[in-house]
Design an enzyme around this catalytic site. Sequence first.
Site, PDB file in Angstrom:
ATOM      1  N   GLY A 239     -20.527 -20.029  -4.146  1.00 37.42           N
ATOM      2  CA  GLY A 239     -20.378 -18.663  -3.665  1.00 37.42           C
ATOM      3  C   GLY A 239     -19.912 -17.635  -4.652  1.00 37.42           C
ATOM      4  O   GLY A 239     -20.031 -16.433  -4.388  1.00 37.42           O
ATOM      5  N   GLU A 273     -19.434 -26.292  -5.422  1.00 37.48           N
ATOM      6  CA  GLU A 273     -20.902 -26.312  -5.350  1.00 37.48           C
ATOM      7  C   GLU A 273     -21.500 -25.023  -5.921  1.00 37.48           C
ATOM      8  O   GLU A 273     -22.186 -24.280  -5.216  1.00 37.48           O
ATOM      9  CB  GLU A 273     -21.347 -26.468  -3.886  1.00 37.48           C
ATOM     10  CG  GLU A 273     -20.815 -27.710  -3.194  1.00 37.48           C
ATOM     11  CD  GLU A 273     -21.065 -27.702  -1.684  1.00 37.48           C
ATOM     12  OE1 GLU A 273     -21.481 -26.649  -1.135  1.00 37.48           O
ATOM     13  OE2 GLU A 273     -20.848 -28.741  -1.050  1.00 37.48           O
ATOM     14  N   PRO A 274     -21.238 -24.712  -7.192  1.00 33.73           N
ATOM     15  CA  PRO A 274     -21.727 -23.448  -7.741  1.00 33.73           C
ATOM     16  C   PRO A 274     -23.234 -23.461  -7.969  1.00 33.73           C
ATOM     17  O   PRO A 274     -23.791 -24.478  -8.377  1.00 33.73           O
ATOM     18  CB  PRO A 274     -20.989 -23.359  -9.085  1.00 33.73           C
ATOM     19  CG  PRO A 274     -20.772 -24.776  -9.477  1.00 33.73           C
ATOM     20  CD  PRO A 274     -20.560 -25.548  -8.198  1.00 33.73           C
ATOM     21  N   GLY A 275     -23.880 -22.359  -7.704  1.00 36.04           N
ATOM     22  CA  GLY A 275     -25.308 -22.216  -7.977  1.00 36.04           C
ATOM     23  C   GLY A 275     -25.534 -20.992  -8.833  1.00 36.04           C
ATOM     24  O   GLY A 275     -25.754 -21.063 -10.041  1.00 36.04           O
ATOM     25  N   TYR A 316     -33.290  -9.371   0.533  1.00 40.21           N
ATOM     26  CA  TYR A 316     -31.874  -8.971   0.634  1.00 40.21           C
ATOM     27  C   TYR A 316     -31.646  -7.531   0.186  1.00 40.21           C
ATOM     28  O   TYR A 316     -30.503  -7.098   0.107  1.00 40.21           O
ATOM     29  CB  TYR A 316     -31.003  -9.863  -0.269  1.00 40.21           C
ATOM     30  CG  TYR A 316     -31.190 -11.338  -0.105  1.00 40.21           C
ATOM     31  CD1 TYR A 316     -30.993 -11.962   1.129  1.00 40.21           C
ATOM     32  CD2 TYR A 316     -31.523 -12.143  -1.191  1.00 40.21           C
ATOM     33  CE1 TYR A 316     -31.149 -13.331   1.263  1.00 40.21           C
ATOM     34  CE2 TYR A 316     -31.672 -13.514  -1.060  1.00 40.21           C
ATOM     35  CZ  TYR A 316     -31.486 -14.097   0.173  1.00 40.21           C
ATOM     36  OH  TYR A 316     -31.625 -15.449   0.298  1.00 40.21           O
ATOM     37  N   CYS A 348     -49.967  -7.110  -0.788  1.00 36.02           N
ATOM     38  CA  CYS A 348     -50.293  -6.113   0.239  1.00 36.02           C
ATOM     39  C   CYS A 348     -49.197  -6.005   1.286  1.00 36.02           C
ATOM     40  O   CYS A 348     -49.376  -6.400   2.443  1.00 36.02           O
ATOM     41  CB  CYS A 348     -51.631  -6.450   0.858  1.00 36.02           C
ATOM     42  SG  CYS A 348     -52.914  -6.337  -0.372  1.00 36.02           S
ATOM     43  N   TYR A 377     -32.188 -18.493  -7.462  1.00 30.98           N
ATOM     44  CA  TYR A 377     -32.907 -17.997  -6.278  1.00 30.98           C
ATOM     45  C   TYR A 377     -34.106 -17.121  -6.682  1.00 30.98           C
ATOM     46  O   TYR A 377     -34.451 -16.169  -5.989  1.00 30.98           O
ATOM     47  CB  TYR A 377     -31.947 -17.244  -5.330  1.00 30.98           C
ATOM     48  CG  TYR A 377     -30.735 -18.085  -4.990  1.00 30.98           C
ATOM     49  CD1 TYR A 377     -30.848 -19.180  -4.147  1.00 30.98           C
ATOM     50  CD2 TYR A 377     -29.483 -17.814  -5.553  1.00 30.98           C
ATOM     51  CE1 TYR A 377     -29.754 -19.986  -3.864  1.00 30.98           C
ATOM     52  CE2 TYR A 377     -28.384 -18.616  -5.282  1.00 30.98           C
ATOM     53  CZ  TYR A 377     -28.525 -19.700  -4.437  1.00 30.98           C
ATOM     54  OH  TYR A 377     -27.448 -20.500  -4.164  1.00 30.98           O
TER      55      TYR A 377
END
Length: 429
Positions: A239, A273-275, A316, A348, A377
């Site tokens: 997070g 749990e770093p991403g 987002y 489109c 991501y």
Amino acid sequence: LDHFKYKDDVAFCEDIALTHLADTFGTPVYVYSETTLRQHCRNLKKAFEGHPTLPCFAVKANSNLTFLQTIFSEGFGADLVSLGELERALLAGVNPKEIVFSGVGKKPEEIRRALEVGILSFNVESQYELKTIAQLAKEKNIVARVCLRINPNIDAKTNPKIATGLYTTKFGLAENEAEELTESAKRDPALKLVGLACHIGSQITELGPLHEAAVRMAEIAKKAQEKGHQLEFLNMGGGLGIRYKNESPPSLQDYANALIDATRSVGLKLVIEPGRVIAGNAGVLLTKVIGVKKTPAKHFIVVDAAMNDLVRPTLYNSFHEILPAKTARNKNLGPSKKVLCDFVGPICETGDYLGKDRLVDLPQEGDLFFIRSCGAYGSSMASQYNSRPRAPEVFVQKDVVRLIRPREKLDSLWAEELSALNKNFLCGQ
Ligand SMILES: Cc1ncc(COP(=O)(O)O)c(C=O)c1O
């Protein structure tokens, strides 16, 4: 900290000009800096130095095999959410004993495979999941290592689509439900409760919610310990946010100190749990201008990357900095005349944009731009929408370039469908 820098007027990834990568691999193309990626891994580990901590990379952030292999070689485990991610992590050489398996909807075949390989723990998110894991473990005569994922009902103060720590989201167990489940886990010989987990959201830029969650988790862990549960670790999820525009996320050291200080009293190892914080600023998406058009309302720079390559702006409304790969041409044109433009793709959909209202020197057809902070991501959320093959990925270390995923071939988009062409469908026979 990253290794995407201008040298004179040309943007480089480490020692390689982005213009050279575009010439070699075509566009759009994802470009990753290995040095940056390794540095992020090392900085994170250093911040937790002195406290036993296992960082498990959130595979969903970037699941390219070489990318994962690099992260695992830096001593990371894996946080994953599907059978596909499990198989990818194993292929990339993760130690199975350093895998945590999250997600609200694990299917029996996914649980079976994770039991078979012997993962560190399942992050259990519901009563039905605990029951299924126990049943499948019994069938295999195995003791399943489980960790209960608590929903601490804390607002992570991030985009609601990636906030996961409130009761209004589908994630985790309320504290009282978790307490009941710790007792059922204790009674069941097929289960071993090894930890407690939480993950309150992604792109969190304030320390407050992360610290509050850690304090709450330490309290819950203490209660469980008092009831005789021999916990091995507290999993504080991922997070931590990064800078896309002008955010000022907490430093890695402040983040680590907050988690360590809040949980020290329970004497447990930490899992995180770093991403995004590992992968985000280790990659860019390089794209070429197809053309520039003007409506009575505004200018549009139409590029060859689109929402299928990078969906974050559309999904987002997130901001990614967009910069020219070469700035010299504009300088030669005399004083710059900046124009407010939208960067859009060829898809489109009006929602197909990569950046809105950017003040730029109007480019020409063929000019290159790079979209920053696309290492997390980005490629992992790419699709083939509009039957567009997914972009290739290249890995740069100093002056060495590796193609770590080739551009998808056009005919592979329909290869699986060809055999069904012109065949009658026989219903129920
Ligand atoms: C359970 C879990 N852990 C870790 C992460 C990684 O989060 P981030 O990339 O923000 O570090 C996520 C992503 O939302 C997640 O759902």
